[in-house]
Design an enzyme around this catalytic site. Structure first.
Site, mmCIF file in Angstrom:
data_model
loop_
_atom_site.group_PDB
_atom_site.id
_atom_site.type_symbol
_atom_site.label_atom_id
_atom_site.label_comp_id
_atom_site.label_asym_id
_atom_site.label_seq_id
_atom_site.Cartn_x
_atom_site.Cartn_y
_atom_site.Cartn_z
ATOM 1 N NE ARG A 59 -4.134 2.289 3.315
ATOM 2 C CZ ARG A 59 -3.913 3.388 2.600
ATOM 3 N NH1 ARG A 59 -4.505 3.515 1.414
ATOM 4 N NH2 ARG A 59 -3.121 4.340 3.042
ATOM 5 C CE LYS A 93 1.004 -4.094 6.774
ATOM 6 N NZ LYS A 93 1.270 -3.260 5.563
ATOM 7 C CE1 TYR A 116 -16.115 -0.193 -6.080
ATOM 8 C CE2 TYR A 116 -16.224 -2.101 -7.516
ATOM 9 C CZ TYR A 116 -16.702 -0.861 -7.146
ATOM 10 O OH TYR A 116 -17.759 -0.308 -7.801
ATOM 11 C CB THR A 165 -0.912 0.005 1.235
ATOM 12 O OG1 THR A 165 -1.666 -1.199 1.268
ATOM 13 C CG2 THR A 165 -1.856 1.184 1.218
ATOM 14 C CB THR A 166 3.711 2.251 2.168
ATOM 15 O OG1 THR A 166 2.932 1.880 3.307
ATOM 16 C CG2 THR A 166 4.471 3.513 2.489
ATOM 17 C CB ILE A 197 4.696 -4.791 7.493
ATOM 18 C CG1 ILE A 197 5.189 -6.240 7.337
ATOM 19 C CG2 ILE A 197 4.772 -4.063 6.147
ATOM 20 C CD1 ILE A 197 4.394 -7.067 6.345
ATOM 21 C CE1 TYR A 208 -2.147 -4.628 5.337
ATOM 22 C CE2 TYR A 208 -1.559 -4.381 3.022
ATOM 23 C CZ TYR A 208 -1.804 -3.820 4.256
ATOM 24 O OH TYR A 208 -1.699 -2.469 4.428
#
Length: 294
Positions: free
Chosen positions: A141, A164, A110, A47-48, A206, A136
């Site tokens: 999000r 994660k 989504y 994501t980052t 993380i 994850y």
């Protein structure tokens, strides 16, 4: 007890950009800085890393570049999630092909699948590619929460080696430790709660903050891992403002602003993200100073 496959401070790398393109020279310098600071691993294209807005070619290139530069000095866990299962399998296969040590696979975003759909999604990936997979879970999000019972069911697959957890819920790790037999890496995805998470038995974090302050994050983790909670609290106090400030605007914009202040990359992000708002910058500046990086 079997040692964790993935542990310690694993940096969720930003992807530096310049004039609309991936800045490969800056990426190499940032990664070398992470390795010199003693981080235990890195995640390119999470994501980052703005994986949602980079092209497929850019995604693959960043992972290949990361594996090449790291050259086995730290573990590389490639971001490989997608909203469709076939696409996620392609990304995990690419990660394996270029030599990544594992894949970080986010819950499909989504389309909001059921728990049965989530289990089938991850099992299909684990069956298709012989590469260690970290689940994850970041419901804030993706719009879907990977339930504890689903995690336990998935942990039975030999290619699914950990999770994660970016929920910040300390009760989850205690449940998982009690209900998942055998080795299963429990990794925090929330910088602010890493001390508590690791004290509960987590194997690492993380981290977004370690992009900016890798040495301090490593010192925090090492203190927790050695059982010196007083020292860990000292490091956490030093980092608390930074951990918060890096999410005062849409991530990774604040991290890129902080790194630009340190002269390590530009502030540039890919639309629909925009650079950090001017009104937020003083708080980030102050947090950098509190962390010893002013």
């Amino acid at each position: 007890m079997t040692a964790p496959l993935f542990k310690g401070v694993i940096t969720a790398l930003i992807t530096p950009l310049r004039d609309g393109n991936v800045d490969e020279a800056a990426f190499e310098a940032l990664l070398e800085r992470q390795i010199a600071a003693g981080v235990h691993g890195v995640v390119p294209m999470g994501t980052t890393g703005e994986s949602a807005s980079l092209t497929g070619d850019e995604h693959r290139r960043v992972i290949e570049l990361c594996v090449k530069i790291a050259a086995g000095r730290v573990r590389v866990i490639a971001g490989a999630g997608a909203s469709g299962t076939d696409k996620a399998i392609e990304r995990v296969q690419h990660a394996k092909t270029v030599g990544a040590d594992g894949a970080l696979v986010v819950t499909p975003y989504y389309n909001r699948p059921s728990q049965a759909g989530l289990q089938a999604h991850f099992e299909a990936i684990a069956e298709a590619v012989q590469l260690p997979v970290l689940l994850y879970n970041v419901p804030g999000r993706t719009g879907v929460d990977l339930a504890n019972a689903t995690v336990a069911a998935l942990a039975a697959h030999p290619n699914i080696v950990g999770i994660k957890d970016a929920t910040g819920d300390m009760g989850r790790i205690s449940w998982m430790r009690a209900h998942i037999p055998g080795p299963f890496d429990l990794i925090s995805g929330d910088d602010a709660s890493v001390l508590g998470y690791c004290a509960h038995g987590g194997t690492g974090v993380i981290s977004v903050a370690s992009n900016v302050a890798p040495e301090a994050m490593v010192a925090l983790y090492n203190a927790v891992a050695s059982g010196d909670l007083a020292l860990a609290r000292t490091w956490q106090d030093r980092l608390a403002d930074l951990q918060s400030a890096l999410f005062l605007d849409s991530s990774p914009s604040p991290a890129k602003y902080a790194l630009a202040k340190l002269g390590l990359c530009t502030e540039e992000v890919r639309l629909p993200l925009v650079p950090t708002r001017d009104g937020v910058k003083p708080a980030i500046d102050a947090a950098l100073a509190a962390a010893g990086l002013g």
